[in-house]
Design an enzyme around this catalytic site. Structure first.
Site, PDB file in Angstrom:
ATOM      1  N   GLY A  64       0.789  -1.227   0.000  1.00 38.38           N
ATOM      2  CA  GLY A  64       0.000   0.000   0.000  1.00 38.38           C
ATOM      3  C   GLY A  64       0.822   1.277   0.000  1.00 38.38           C
ATOM      4  O   GLY A  64       0.355   2.330   0.426  1.00 38.38           O
ATOM      5  N   SER A  65       2.053   1.209  -0.521  1.00 38.25           N
ATOM      6  CA  SER A  65       2.851   2.453  -0.548  1.00 38.25           C
ATOM      7  C   SER A  65       2.237   3.461  -1.511  1.00 38.25           C
ATOM      8  O   SER A  65       2.314   4.673  -1.291  1.00 38.25           O
ATOM      9  CB  SER A  65       4.307   2.149  -0.927  1.00 38.25           C
ATOM     10  OG  SER A  65       4.404   1.686  -2.260  1.00 38.25           O
ATOM     11  N   ASN A  66       1.588   2.969  -2.572  1.00 42.91           N
ATOM     12  CA  ASN A  66       0.895   3.911  -3.477  1.00 42.91           C
ATOM     13  C   ASN A  66      -0.315   4.531  -2.773  1.00 42.91           C
ATOM     14  O   ASN A  66      -0.631   5.703  -2.966  1.00 42.91           O
ATOM     15  CB  ASN A  66       0.468   3.203  -4.760  1.00 42.91           C
ATOM     16  CG  ASN A  66       1.609   3.098  -5.762  1.00 42.91           C
ATOM     17  OD1 ASN A  66       1.958   4.078  -6.391  1.00 42.91           O
ATOM     18  ND2 ASN A  66       2.200   1.937  -5.867  1.00 42.91           N
ATOM     19  N   ILE A 107     -10.534  -7.441 -12.250  1.00 45.78           N
ATOM     20  CA  ILE A 107     -11.891  -6.886 -12.158  1.00 45.78           C
ATOM     21  C   ILE A 107     -12.722  -7.489 -13.299  1.00 45.78           C
ATOM     22  O   ILE A 107     -12.247  -7.553 -14.434  1.00 45.78           O
ATOM     23  CB  ILE A 107     -11.834  -5.347 -12.316  1.00 45.78           C
ATOM     24  CG1 ILE A 107     -11.003  -4.732 -11.171  1.00 45.78           C
ATOM     25  CG2 ILE A 107     -13.204  -4.729 -12.411  1.00 45.78           C
ATOM     26  CD1 ILE A 107     -11.676  -4.791  -9.825  1.00 45.78           C
ATOM     27  N   ASN A 146      -5.669   2.163 -12.965  1.00 45.55           N
ATOM     28  CA  ASN A 146      -4.701   1.221 -12.408  1.00 45.55           C
ATOM     29  C   ASN A 146      -3.300   1.768 -12.627  1.00 45.55           C
ATOM     30  O   ASN A 146      -3.028   2.444 -13.622  1.00 45.55           O
ATOM     31  CB  ASN A 146      -4.854  -0.137 -13.128  1.00 45.55           C
ATOM     32  CG  ASN A 146      -3.847  -1.170 -12.635  1.00 45.55           C
ATOM     33  OD1 ASN A 146      -3.708  -1.380 -11.436  1.00 45.55           O
ATOM     34  ND2 ASN A 146      -3.137  -1.779 -13.567  1.00 45.55           N
ATOM     35  N   HIS A 182       0.561   0.559 -13.197  1.00 47.97           N
ATOM     36  CA  HIS A 182       1.284  -0.660 -13.565  1.00 47.97           C
ATOM     37  C   HIS A 182       2.768  -0.313 -13.679  1.00 47.97           C
ATOM     38  O   HIS A 182       3.116   0.720 -14.270  1.00 47.97           O
ATOM     39  CB  HIS A 182       0.748  -1.207 -14.894  1.00 47.97           C
ATOM     40  CG  HIS A 182       1.426  -2.451 -15.338  1.00 47.97           C
ATOM     41  ND1 HIS A 182       1.122  -3.688 -14.815  1.00 47.97           N
ATOM     42  CD2 HIS A 182       2.437  -2.645 -16.226  1.00 47.97           C
ATOM     43  CE1 HIS A 182       1.908  -4.597 -15.381  1.00 47.97           C
ATOM     44  NE2 HIS A 182       2.711  -3.993 -16.242  1.00 47.97           N
TER      45      HIS A 182
HETATM   46  C1  GRF Z   1       3.358  -1.245  -7.487  1.00 46.39           C
HETATM   47  O1  GRF Z   1       4.603  -1.477  -8.106  1.00 46.39           O
HETATM   48  C2  GRF Z   1       2.314  -1.116  -8.548  1.00 46.39           C
HETATM   49  O2  GRF Z   1       2.779  -0.583  -9.770  1.00 46.39           O
HETATM   50  C3  GRF Z   1       1.917  -2.535  -8.791  1.00 46.39           C
HETATM   51  O3  GRF Z   1       2.003  -3.181  -7.536  1.00 46.39           O
HETATM   52  C4  GRF Z   1       2.900  -2.452  -6.708  1.00 46.39           C
HETATM   53  C5  GRF Z   1       2.125  -2.072  -5.496  1.00 46.39           C
HETATM   54  O4  GRF Z   1       2.926  -1.529  -4.526  1.00 46.39           O
HETATM   55  N1  GRF Z   1       0.579  -2.587  -9.338  1.00 46.39           N
HETATM   56  P1  GRF Z   1       2.202  -0.930  -3.215  1.00 46.39           P
HETATM   57  O5  GRF Z   1       1.293  -2.015  -2.669  1.00 46.39           O
HETATM   58  O6  GRF Z   1       1.431   0.286  -3.637  1.00 46.39           O
HETATM   59  O7  GRF Z   1       3.357  -0.599  -2.314  1.00 46.39           O
END
Ligand code: GRF
Length: 190
Positions: free
Chosen positions: A12-14, A87, A101, A103
């Site tokens: 969940g760093s994003n 999905i 999304n 990627h």
């Molecule tokens: C990220 O590299 C994203 O591009 C991919 O999965 C990873 C998720 O990282 N879809 P996080 O869970 O957001 O840290």
């Protein structure tokens, strides 16, 4: 106030970056209503730490129907941020233009089934690419096939490993995902 729902499967760093971007008003006039995961993951803990409602819907055949049942009817944007379940075509159609999304490659290269996380970076390095990057795109029935919203490149050096490349790509993800969300919700590109 626009409503965002974030789907996670991993650290969940994003998600954390989206939360920071909302607090810093890099994404205007929006809030995260709910974080949904398809498995136990640290992304749910991050939501909890920030007092954001969270739900876990076990992955599998019924996932998309169960997801549809919990999504706020007036959700403005669903963000797949490190989300690993597919999905359903029906759900992608129902929310067309409202699901995005992130990627970790320069789509359409190195996308599709099985291309997630370290598998992407291993394939990019094995192919001898001199650059990689991250892509934010709309989610459609196909995997990683929707219209591209934002993309940013990173340079690959001969010393790069899947881990060092993943780190470089994460850094650009953290820039383009908040920008893409702001652009889709508010029509602005910072
Ligand atoms: C990220 O590299 C994203 O591009 C991919 O999965 C990873 C998720 O990282 N879809 P996080 O869970 O957001 O840290």
């Amino acid at each position: 106030m626009k409503k965002i729902v974030v789907l996670v499967s991993g650290s969940g760093s994003n998600l954390e970056r989206i939360i920071e971007s909302l607090a810093a008003n890099e994404i205007q006039n929006a809030q995260i209503e709910m974080v949904i995961a398809d498995r136990d993951c640290y992304g749910l803990t991050r939501a909890q730490n920030h007092g954001i409602a969270q739900q876990r819907i076990p992955r599998g055949k019924a996932f998309s129907q169960r997801l549809a049942a919990v999504l706020p009817p007036d959700v403005d944007l669903i963000v797949l941020a490190g989300f690993l379940s597919i999905i359903s075509a029906d759900l992608a159609q129902q929310y067309a233009g409202k699901i995005i999304n992130i990627h970790p490659s320069l789509l359409p290269k190195f996308g599709g089934k099985g291309m997630w996380g370290h598998h992407v970076h291993e394939a990019v390095l094995a192919a001898g690419e001199t650059e990689s990057g991250a892509t934010v795109h709309y989610v459609t029935a196909g995997i990683d096939e929707g219209e591209i919203i934002l993309q940013q490149k990173v340079k690959i050096t001969p010393e790069d490993t899947p881990e060092t490349l993943a780190q470089k790509v994460h850094q650009v993800e953290y820039q383009i995902l908040p920008q893409a969300i702001n652009q889709v919700l508010n029509g602005t590109q910072k």
